[in-house]
Design an enzyme around this catalytic site. Structure first.
Site, PDB file in Angstrom:
ATOM      1  CG  ASP A   3      -5.911   5.395  -3.017  1.00 27.26           C
ATOM      2  OD1 ASP A   3      -4.888   4.700  -2.841  1.00 27.26           O
ATOM      3  OD2 ASP A   3      -6.896   5.342  -2.261  1.00 27.26           O
ATOM      4  CG  ASP A  56      -2.206   0.810   0.957  1.00 27.96           C
ATOM      5  OD1 ASP A  56      -2.226   1.587  -0.023  1.00 27.96           O
ATOM      6  OD2 ASP A  56      -3.156   0.709   1.751  1.00 27.96           O
ATOM      7  N   GLY A  92     -11.774   3.586   0.802  1.00 27.55           N
ATOM      8  CA  GLY A  92     -12.600   4.470   1.619  1.00 27.55           C
ATOM      9  C   GLY A  92     -13.738   3.746   2.327  1.00 27.55           C
TER      10      GLY A  92
HETATM   11  N1  GUN Z   1      -6.477   1.020   3.089  1.00 29.05           N
HETATM   12  C1  GUN Z   1      -7.740   1.117   3.557  1.00 29.05           C
HETATM   13  N2  GUN Z   1      -8.468   1.940   2.770  1.00 29.05           N
HETATM   14  C2  GUN Z   1      -7.664   2.367   1.788  1.00 29.05           C
HETATM   15  C3  GUN Z   1      -7.863   3.234   0.649  1.00 29.05           C
HETATM   16  O1  GUN Z   1      -8.937   3.767   0.410  1.00 29.05           O
HETATM   17  N3  GUN Z   1      -6.774   3.413  -0.147  1.00 29.05           N
HETATM   18  C4  GUN Z   1      -5.557   2.815   0.097  1.00 29.05           C
HETATM   19  N4  GUN Z   1      -4.552   3.027  -0.738  1.00 29.05           N
HETATM   20  N5  GUN Z   1      -5.374   2.003   1.152  1.00 29.05           N
HETATM   21  C5  GUN Z   1      -6.415   1.791   1.978  1.00 29.05           C
END
Ligand code: GUN
Length: 641
Positions: free
Chosen positions: A127, A92, A192
């Site tokens: 994002d 992430d 989200g």
């Molecule tokens: N982890 C939990 N929600 C999100 C999200 O909306 N975007 C990203 N990149 N990681 C997340």
């Protein structure tokens, strides 16, 4: 080996699918859950997690980048060595931290370059997170800015994840899914949603999933960011989610919370560990409570992760036997808000396009909720339309005169052949014409006796005011309007009308076709015309499959209808010889193609070249590039065809 980023469907049940996603460090089989691993605190080693069923994990590249020792090691040896796992690792990007702290010190490009340089298998765009409380314009900004960032990437062989945002606004989720699908990303998380999951806002969540799924590229996996609780997994998969990640297994363990298949419990309130838990044989509940904190967290994390992976196994099995809906129906009763989400999902009519006419497992009719099943609605709409085709008298055959599983008795067939009336039985509230009694789900069903059978006379009188409706309680002495027709012929014609939404069924099965029945069961087996076999009635579900000769008749009957797959010249000769149609050779796939149904294959000039079973719906066919789209039964170029 498939190219990185390809996604191939292995099995399906409606929108749910078992598929393989190719990454540089191996295949991820979906549906699946990636445990979240904090690179600073590894509680369960990847080896231990693998034993519990883990195939892939997710870690945070932002934490790695801003921690000098981690960054140095990751840049030198790669993220796989840093975490100690040689399978697929998704990273992430720091989006969540950016949301919490109001920004991070790195740009999208810097975060992506970093993820690439540490060898991540799936790199996530930075994002813009938006919450369910965001107003429309803020949520809109998140969608547009995320898309702008997705356009900073190039098609360079890396697998990128581009998040679908849009908060609680279906129009934004739809737009986000469409634009992200059109970008170079090949993995689509729905973002989200953590605040929705934490507040049990399952109805909002299912709406976000549905809006995203229906507008996303079907050949890209859909991931639900943060959605790894066993309670919500099955419903999400039914709505089309392929992957999940879960930090809850460890977060809950730290709070002494135990994941169960339908709820979460405090360890203090639990009297015993469930028998299926890997801890059940090791500790009594008191021994578990008395463990030192660190040891207890590890034990509970093991249990929690096992609960998640057990649920995934069950979901996969349900997809394989095509009984996921039935499973979800039970599952959603564990929380009233889950039920709300399920009811909302049942209202989505577009889901019907992804359903076959039959499933491998029997249709269970337990209560009126099952009337929302796409198979039920399809059959009901069809039966009502069939009854509306003529103004003949309707005869309702009393339940006592019909067997729920055997073909119609010979005296009923005799009555049919010497009459013009429409003979129906009440199948769970649907007036099913006698021609459809052997077809799925009517014959292949198990029905509750207290499942809310409506008064069929009253409902038919309402739908067809002024029509003559009679209840036949006793066969002897019963008088019906005189007529002369063939039951077997009318039966295959009606099934053809059902399968192909055509009223030209007498073109498919002309008056003088020959129909052969099984001597043992009396059921129709084959239909021939002019000495050639044209169709077979499948014993398992009562649907028609066509030969090359039958395909020609079908092609004529379905002129102008949207139910064909057009293939490129490269594929033409192979399909003419009876070889399967692969997705990559499809030039055009019509919207009305139904998964599992017979489908006509045509060349670029529109000429019929083969017939076979569609593996997916027409909508899905347009997206995939790997795998079989039509399981061809007969090619028209084979000698004799
Ligand atoms: N982890 C939990 N929600 C999100 C999200 O909306 N975007 C990203 N990149 N990681 C997340």
């Amino acid at each position: 080996m498939a190219e990185n980023g390809t996604f191939e469907i292995i099995d399906r049940d409606g929108l749910a699918r078992i598929a393989k996603f190719q990454t540089p460090h191996g295949i991820i089989e979906t549906p699946g859950v990636m445990p979240v691993v904090n690179p600073n605190i590894i509680v369960l080693s990847p080896g231990e997690m693998r034993k519990l069923g883990m195939q892939a994990l997710i870690t945070n590249s932002y934490i790695i980048k801003r921690t000098p020792e981690l960054a140095a090691k990751a840049l030198k040896e790669g993220v796989h060595s840093l975490i100690g796992f040689d399978g697929p690792i998704m990273t992430d990007s720091g989006t969540f931290q950016s949301f919490v702290y109001g920004g991070i010190e790195y740009s999208n490009k810097e975060m992506l370059d970093f993820q690439k340089s540490i060898g991540s298998d799936i790199c996530t765009i930075l994002d813009i997170f938006s919450t369910p409380d965001d107003g429309f314009s803020r949520a809109q900004y998140a969608v547009e800015e995320t898309y702008r960032r997705a356009n900073e990437i190039k098609n360079d062989g890396t697998i990128y994840a581009g998040t679908i945002q849009g908060s609680i606004y279906p129009s934004l989720r739809r737009r986000s899914a469409r634009i992200m699908s059109s970008s170079a990303v090949n993995y689509l998380p729905i973002g989200g949603v953590v605040p929705m999951l934490e507040s049990y806002s399952y109805a909002n969540l299912i709406s976000a999933i549905h809006s995203a799924k229906m507008n996303a590229d079907f050949s890209k996996p859909i991931h639900l960011f943060g959605g790894g609780h066993p309670m919500f997994l099955a419903l999400s998969v039914l709505a089309g989610v392929d992957m999940f990640d879960s930090a809850s297994y460890i977060k809950y363990a730290r709070d002494d919370r135990v994941l169960l298949l339908d709820r979460t419990m405090d360890l203090s309130g639990l009297e015993r560990m469930p028998a299926w838990s890997p801890l059940a044989d090791i500790y009594t509940i008191n021994e578990l409570r008395d463990l030192a904190k660190e040891e207890r967290v590890k034990a509970l994390a093991t249990h929690n992760l096992f609960a998640i992976f057990s649920e995934i196994s069950e979901i996969k099995q349900r997809i394989a036997e095509q009984s996921l809906r039935r499973y979800v129906k039970g599952k959603v009763r564990s929380h009233p808000y889950l039920m709300d989400a399920y009811v909302k999902f049942l209202g989505y009519k577009d889901v019907r396009n992804f359903e076959s006419f039959s499933r491998k497992s029997s249709f269970y009719y337990a209560d009126i909720e099952d009337r929302k099943d796409p198979i039920y609605s399809k059959l009901r709409n069809f039966c009502i339309a069939e009854i509306a085709r003529s103004d003949e008298r309707i005869i309702i055959v009393d339940d006592a005169l019909v067997s729920p599983v055997l073909p119609p008795e010979s005296d009923l067939v005799h009555l049919y052949e010497n009459s013009t009336a429409i003979l129906v039985k009440n199948w769970n509230g649907i007036p099913v014409p006698i021609e459809m009694w052997d077809t799925y789900p009517v014959q292949q069903s198990v029905s509750s006796r207290s499942g809310g059978r409506s008064n069929i006379i009253a409902s038919l009188s309402r739908i067809f005011p002024g029509r003559q409706i009679t209840l036949m309680k006793d066969r002897r002495g019963f008088k019906a309007p005189e007529g002369n027709r063939r039951f077997d012929l009318e039966k295959v014609r009606m099934i053809a009308r059902y399968q192909f939404s055509t009223d030209r069924s007498s073109t498919i099965f002309p008056d003088d076709c020959a129909i052969r029945t099984s001597r043992k069961t009396d059921r129709i087996r084959t239909v021939s015309y002019g000495g050639e076999l044209i169709a077979t009635l499948r014993a398992s579900d009562g649907f028609l499959t066509f030969t090359a000769a039958g395909a020609k008749l079908l092609d004529t009957a379905l002129t102008g209808m949207k139910c064909r797959v057009m293939v490129s010249d490269e594929s033409r000769e192979f399909n003419l010889q009876g070889k399967n149609v692969f997705f990559k050779f499809i030039v055009k796939a019509d919207v009305d193609i139904i998964p599992g149904n017979d489908t006509l294959v045509v060349d670029q000039e529109g000429k019929l070249i083969a017939i076979g079973k569609a593996t997916v719906s027409g909508k899905e066919m347009r997206y995939f590039s790997r795998g079989v789209a039509v399981d061809v039964r007969s090619g028209l170029g084979k000698p004799g065809n």
